[in-house]
Design a protein around this motif. Structure first.
Motif, PDB file in Angstrom:
ATOM      1  N   SER A   1       0.813  -1.215   0.000  1.00  0.00           N
ATOM      2  CA  SER A   1       0.000   0.000   0.000  1.00  0.00           C
ATOM      3  C   SER A   1       0.842   1.258   0.000  1.00  0.00           C
ATOM      4  CB  SER A   1      -0.936   0.007   1.216  1.00  0.00           C
ATOM      5  OG  SER A   1      -0.219   0.207   2.419  1.00  0.00           O
ATOM      6  N   THR A   2       2.137   1.134   0.352  1.00  0.00           N
ATOM      7  CA  THR A   2       3.023   2.304   0.354  1.00  0.00           C
ATOM      8  C   THR A   2       3.767   2.467  -0.958  1.00  0.00           C
ATOM      9  OG1 THR A   2       4.964   1.123   1.214  1.00  0.00           O
ATOM     10  CG2 THR A   2       3.372   1.943   2.830  1.00  0.00           C
TER      11      THR A   2
ATOM     12  N   GLY B   1       3.271   2.793  -4.736  1.00  0.00           N
ATOM     13  CA  GLY B   1       2.477   2.986  -5.936  1.00  0.00           C
ATOM     14  C   GLY B   1       3.362   3.219  -7.144  1.00  0.00           C
TER      15      GLY B   1
ATOM     16  N   ARG C   1      -0.524  -3.668  -8.229  1.00  0.00           N
ATOM     17  CA  ARG C   1      -1.374  -2.764  -7.443  1.00  0.00           C
ATOM     18  C   ARG C   1      -2.212  -3.534  -6.435  1.00  0.00           C
ATOM     19  NH1 ARG C   1      -5.147   0.193 -11.335  1.00  0.00           N
ATOM     20  NH2 ARG C   1      -4.901  -1.747 -12.506  1.00  0.00           N
TER      21      ARG C   1
ATOM     22  N   GLN D   1      12.671   4.034  -0.131  1.00  0.00           N
ATOM     23  CA  GLN D   1      11.956   4.282   1.121  1.00  0.00           C
ATOM     24  C   GLN D   1      12.971   4.484   2.251  1.00  0.00           C
ATOM     25  OE1 GLN D   1       8.353   4.377   1.068  1.00  0.00           O
ATOM     26  NE2 GLN D   1       8.953   4.365  -1.082  1.00  0.00           N
TER      27      GLN D   1
ATOM     28  N   ARG E   1       6.227  11.127  -3.677  1.00  0.00           N
ATOM     29  CA  ARG E   1       5.635  10.065  -2.866  1.00  0.00           C
ATOM     30  C   ARG E   1       4.118  10.212  -2.799  1.00  0.00           C
ATOM     31  NH1 ARG E   1      10.307  10.159   1.833  1.00  0.00           N
ATOM     32  NH2 ARG E   1      11.649   8.569   0.890  1.00  0.00           N
TER      33      ARG E   1
ATOM     34  N   ARG F   1       2.571   9.053  -6.144  1.00  0.00           N
ATOM     35  CA  ARG F   1       2.505   7.600  -6.286  1.00  0.00           C
ATOM     36  C   ARG F   1       1.271   7.024  -5.609  1.00  0.00           C
ATOM     37  NH1 ARG F   1       8.585   7.148  -4.757  1.00  0.00           N
ATOM     38  NH2 ARG F   1       9.620   7.212  -6.798  1.00  0.00           N
ATOM     39  N   ARG F   2       0.766   7.711  -4.616  1.00  0.00           N
ATOM     40  CA  ARG F   2      -0.433   7.263  -3.925  1.00  0.00           C
ATOM     41  C   ARG F   2      -1.695   7.890  -4.509  1.00  0.00           C
ATOM     42  NH1 ARG F   2       1.685   7.738   2.368  1.00  0.00           N
ATOM     43  NH2 ARG F   2       3.621   6.579   2.070  1.00  0.00           N
TER      44      ARG F   2
END
Length: 343
Positions: A64-65, A67, A73, A133, A335, A338-339
């Motif tokens: 979920s972090t 994308g 997905r 990350q 970041r 991407r979400r």
């Protein structure tokens, strides 16, 4: 026997279509969502408690972090009642093309070089998001089976999947414990030296070498499992061009760098590898800083245009990889993009 079968209802909107495969810890089903169509569902097989179920769903939390177009997905995560009790599951995009194993089977006389290079670049592009990350997320099991190949129209799109062994590295050492599939393990992992971003890079290099040559690196000809020991790494590694005359010197150099026995001599992470592959493909006519600024400016123009956020994200990723000085200015924004968040 599978925990769930064709026609079983998972939620009000999700029904089992068919079993795709299973391993020691999970089943993977194709499921049909009432509104979103076909998806894939990973269903955990053996859990002793609700707490353990929540721990297994850590893979979904990691996904979920992340994308990115080259990472599978995630859609949903929950629990479902089965004949064996409550089990955790999560749903993700269904990729009908199968894995890299299927791609290799489709080319019995060898995967074309341009396709092999495209696969390598897209894997690196997806892993780069995990590696950047803080602390880095290392996959620890990049294999043929865990890389899915699909198509957007006629354009191939690779997705890195199965982050079940993925782990955030120690924030100080940037290392994680050794897990994964033996034949794709870096030498330092085989000797229990721990896993790093450079170890993931080795796995990508192993895939690339296999696609380009039809051989595993450092293989003695008896097969990768016949004599798998650390001693095999003492053999000299033949360049891919020795097997495939379509491999150019720069590609030789890049692949051989990923398979350096000392991780300090490899590309430090997948972002560095992805940048090297882009440079080989499209040498920048402008100075890197100027070209990177132009890409970032175009990304900033596009991200507010409806339907263009994905393209803006790709351009910004390329800009930062090309000129890392842009990272501090644009990484927080990237970041969010991407979400799917636009601010």
């Amino acid at each position: 026997m599978a925990l769930l079968n064709s026609g079983d209802r998972v939620t009000d909107t999700l029904v089992i279509d068919r079993l795709l495969g299973e391993g020691a810890f999970a089943e993977v089903h194709r499921v049909r969502h009432a509104y979103l169509g076909l998806q894939a569902m990973k269903l955990f097989k053996k859990v002793a408690s609700l707490e353990e179920t929540h721990q297994m769903l850590g893979e979904a939390r990691l996904l979920s972090t992340l994308g990115h177009a080259n990472i599978v997905r995630l859609f949903d995560a929950n629990t479902v009642q089965t004949p064996e009790g409550l089990r955790g599951f999560f749903t993700m995009e269904y990729v009908p093309g199968g894995s890299l194993e299927s791609l290799m089977a489709a080319y019995p006389h060898g995967v074309p070089t341009d396709i092999a290079v495209e696969v390598m670049g897209q894997i690196a592009g997806g892993l780069a998001v995990a590696h950047e990350q803080d602390p880095p997320i290392v996959h620890r099991d990049v294999t043929l089976a865990n890389v899915l190949v699909g198509y957007d129209g006629s354009v191939m799109r690779v997705r890195v999947s199965d982050f079940g062994l993925a782990k955030r590295a120690d924030p100080f050492t940037h290392m994680a414990s050794a897990r994964g599939t033996l034949v794709f393990m870096a030498p330092e992992v085989v000797t229990n030296g721990g896993y790093s971003c450079a170890s993931d890079v080795w796995s990508v290099g192993t895939i690339a070498y296999l696609l380009l040559t039809g051989h595993f690196p450092y293989d003695d000809g008896a097969g990768p499992f016949a004599s798998y020991s650390f001693a095999r790494f003492n053999r000299p590694l033949l360049a891919p061009s020795r097997y495939n005359d379509e491999v150019d010197p720069r590609l030789d150099e890049i692949v051989m760098a990923t398979l350096e026995r000392d991780p300090r001599n490899r590309p430090a992470n997948a972002g560095v590898l992805a940048a090297a592959l882009r440079e080989r493909r499209e040498p920048a006519a402008r100075p890197p800083d100027e070209h990177a600024r132009r890409l970032a400016a175009e990304a900033l123009r596009l991200y507010r245009v409806p339907g263009q956020l994905s393209r803006a994200t790709e351009l910004m990723e390329e800009a930062i990889a090309l000129w890392p000085s842009l990272r501090e200015q644009h990484l927080p924004r990237l970041r969010l993009w991407r979400r799917g968040v636009v601010m």
